[in-house]
Design a protein around this motif. Structure first.
Motif, mmCIF file in Angstrom:
data_model
loop_
_atom_site.group_PDB
_atom_site.id
_atom_site.type_symbol
_atom_site.label_atom_id
_atom_site.label_comp_id
_atom_site.label_asym_id
_atom_site.label_seq_id
_atom_site.Cartn_x
_atom_site.Cartn_y
_atom_site.Cartn_z
ATOM 1 N N ALA A 53 0.490 -0.951 0.031
ATOM 2 C CA ALA A 53 0.244 -0.109 0.076
ATOM 3 C C ALA A 53 0.687 1.457 -0.125
ATOM 4 O O ALA A 53 1.849 1.378 0.721
ATOM 5 C CB ALA A 53 -0.717 0.057 1.444
ATOM 6 N N ASP A 54 0.648 1.799 -0.659
ATOM 7 C CA ASP A 54 0.899 3.373 -0.640
ATOM 8 C C ASP A 54 1.075 3.935 0.489
ATOM 9 O O ASP A 54 1.728 5.205 0.939
ATOM 10 C CB ASP A 54 0.558 4.442 -2.270
ATOM 11 C CG ASP A 54 1.367 3.648 -3.522
ATOM 12 O OD1 ASP A 54 2.093 2.769 -3.234
ATOM 13 O OD2 ASP A 54 1.046 3.245 -4.664
ATOM 14 N N THR A 55 -0.156 3.902 0.913
ATOM 15 C CA THR A 55 -0.025 5.496 1.803
ATOM 16 C C THR A 55 -0.844 4.426 3.008
ATOM 17 O O THR A 55 -1.399 3.345 2.875
ATOM 18 C CB THR A 55 -0.866 6.181 1.389
ATOM 19 O OG1 THR A 55 -2.295 5.623 1.202
ATOM 20 C CG2 THR A 55 -0.657 7.171 0.800
ATOM 21 N N GLY A 56 -0.920 5.094 4.220
ATOM 22 C CA GLY A 56 -1.619 4.117 5.516
ATOM 23 C C GLY A 56 -1.455 4.954 7.043
ATOM 24 O O GLY A 56 -0.934 6.062 6.899
ATOM 25 N N PRO A 57 -1.953 3.726 8.088
ATOM 26 C CA PRO A 57 -2.187 5.373 9.099
ATOM 27 C C PRO A 57 -0.500 5.265 9.828
ATOM 28 O O PRO A 57 0.448 4.332 9.366
ATOM 29 C CB PRO A 57 -2.450 4.733 9.980
ATOM 30 C CG PRO A 57 -2.722 2.533 9.628
ATOM 31 C CD PRO A 57 -2.458 3.255 8.108
ATOM 32 N N ALA A 58 -0.114 6.030 10.435
ATOM 33 C CA ALA A 58 0.600 6.058 11.336
ATOM 34 C C ALA A 58 2.002 4.702 11.828
ATOM 35 O O ALA A 58 2.467 4.623 12.365
ATOM 36 C CB ALA A 58 1.336 7.284 11.898
ATOM 37 N N THR A 59 0.562 4.478 12.753
ATOM 38 C CA THR A 59 1.121 2.967 13.246
ATOM 39 C C THR A 59 -0.055 1.905 12.805
ATOM 40 O O THR A 59 -0.951 2.069 12.538
ATOM 41 C CB THR A 59 0.783 3.284 14.792
ATOM 42 O OG1 THR A 59 -0.894 3.383 15.426
ATOM 43 C CG2 THR A 59 1.649 4.207 15.560
#
Length: 490
Positions: free
Chosen positions: A465-471
């Motif tokens: 995935a290219d983007t996502g949550p910080a944790t």
């Protein structure tokens, strides 16, 4: 080698002559750079080289520098006693090795806070030997009140991290003066302050005002529901307490009555009644943080509400049911183990991420006129009736992305108009209407039989995935590789 031996013998002979003669100045070819260095080789303190020479390994050699600007090696950029060194004074070393050893002119780990005084943002010597922002929470400010294990000040996450026993929903510690204290050993008298708590919740709720609405519980077991007395705004801080509400009670464990309510650090341990329930309306909010559900046959049913549930575990849960617009639901870092159902929503806007659902026994999702997204979700090993709709989206353009649905024991059925992005893994899937264009490769969990849904190093879910949550679900940082890993665990 013969030359080195001869040189050492000459040094030794000169030392003996110097000591026998009672001299304070030895052969100019011999030197030392500090009292400790001189004592180590038996030279008188202050045995230095003549002008234009520098001491290197106890020998006087031609000086190489007079100023730091003469030193071009980045690993030896400071001029000390005529030679280019790693450091030559306090304040020239990096934060990780802040202490300058003037015997060796090298940077070493700190031993006390004095070694870190030149770092305004990291003035304390941490256990690792690096300079850090804090070593205890008392050194942190109100905006980030807790000293983390990494030596950085952070927001509070649990009530127990605050001296007041109350971590607010924004991650700051509630002032004790703004809190009302409840304890099984208290007395129903006075103002319910920290040093003299009240005994009953009802008495404490009577003290709630617009500026003092945080009810703080001493850790223990309580056979009582929260939120029975309606107040415009109220917060309940459990400090790890257990709500063991009996089945005979009319009210749910947490009752929302059209107000704004925050509940943290409780375990709901009850059966056959709702874990939380209530009707919303304009301004109605229910926020739960670290509110775990630990008994069977417990449901949760809300309507027309802004609902947030984070950092919690629900075991043998009978489902979260939310109806009626406007309802906005946010779910983060949740684990559902053996639920009868998980999410049933109508006329809701949903945002859910970092969710782990293990061995669901009924419909996983049942959405009607619901929008939003579920991302970084791991669904594993369903235990439901074959062929029934396990994921249903009726007039619900909910987007499923960066997630894993892996149910080999009982393949999943998907009906409706949920949208699955290409970066999902789903399989086996009996039917999907419409068809979903996702990978059906085995995600390679570490140990599915033991319910360990972390990913093996060769998993096809890694770096997808290219983007996502910080944790991730466990608070580990994302990403750890070139991209984000699919599912709840990075």
């Amino acid at each position: 080698m013969k030359w080195v031996v001869v040189k050492l013998l000459v040094h030794a002979a000169v030392l003996l002559l110097a000591i026998g003669a009672g001299c304070t100045k030895t052969n100019p070819n011999l030197c030392c750079i500090s009292e400790t260095d001189c004592a180590a080789i038996g030279l008188p303190n202050g045995t230095q080289c003549d002008s234009g020479f520098a001491c290197q390994n106890h020998d006087c050699v031609a000086a190489a520098c007079g100023l730091d600007s003469d030193c071009t090696d980045p690993l030896a950029s400071h001029c000390g006693d005529g030679l280019c060194r790693e450091c030559s004074a306090v304040g020239q070393c990096p934060q990780a090795t802040a202490a300058c050893n003037l015997n060796t002119y090298s940077c070493e780990v700190c031993s006390n806070d004095n070694d870190c005084k030149t770092f305004a943002a990291a003035p304390h010597c941490g256990a690792s030997g690096a300079c850090v922002a804090c070593t205890k929470s008392e050194q942190c400010g109100a905006a980030a009140p807790v000293c983390g294990t990494d030596g950085a000040c952070r927001l509070c996450q649990r009530d127990q991290e605050c001296a007041s026993g109350a971590c607010d929903e924004n991650g700051t510690c509630v002032d004790a003066a703004a809190a009302i204290y409840v304890s099984p050993t208290g007395i129903d008298a006075g103002a319910c302050v920290q040093t003299q708590p009240c005994k009953s919740l009802q008495f404490g709720e009577g003290k709630v005002t617009a500026g003092r609405f945080h009810l703080v519980f001493a850790t223990g077991d309580y056979n009582l529901p929260l939120g029975v007395v309606s107040k415009p705004r109220v917060a309940y801080h459990g400090n790890g307490s257990r709500l063991a509400v009996s089945d005979a009670d009319f009210f749910p464990a947490i009752n929302l009555a059209g107000n704004r309510m925050f509940v943290s650090d409780f375990e709901i341990s009850t059966t056959n009644i709702a874990a939380f329930k209530g009707n919303g309306g304009p301004g109605a909010e229910l926020t739960l943080r670290r509110v775990n559900i630990a008994k069977a046959n417990v449901t949760a049913e809300l309507s027309a509400v802004k609902f947030t549930w984070t950092d919690s575990v629900a075991t043998n849960f009978s489902g979260l049911k939310i109806y009626d617009s406007p309802s906005n639901v946010t779910l983060r870092r949740l684990t559902f183990t053996s639920p009868t159902a998980v999410l049933e929503m109508t006329d809701v806007v949903l945002a859910a991420e970092n969710i782990n659902i293990t061995q669901p026994k009924g419909n996983i999702f049942n959405f009607t006129r619901t929008s939003g997204a579920l991302s970084f979700v791991t669904i594993a090993d369903t235990d439901v009736t074959p062929g029934v709709p396990h994921i249903v989206c009726a007039q619900s353009p909910v987007v499923m992305k960066s997630s894993i649905i892996w149910t080999p024991r009982q393949p999943t059925t998907i009906n409706g108009n949920c949208t699955f992005t290409a970066d999902n893994i789903a399989g086996p899937v009996v039917t999907a209407s419409p068809a979903i264009n996702v990978s059906n490769a085995d995600p390679l969990f570490v140990d599915m039989a033991a319910k360990n849904y972390h990913l093996q190093p060769t998993s096809p879910a890694i770096d997808q995935a290219d983007t996502g949550p910080a944790t991730d679900l466990e608070g580990n940082p994302r990403p750890r590789g070139a991209k984000f890993d699919l599912g709840a665990f990075e």
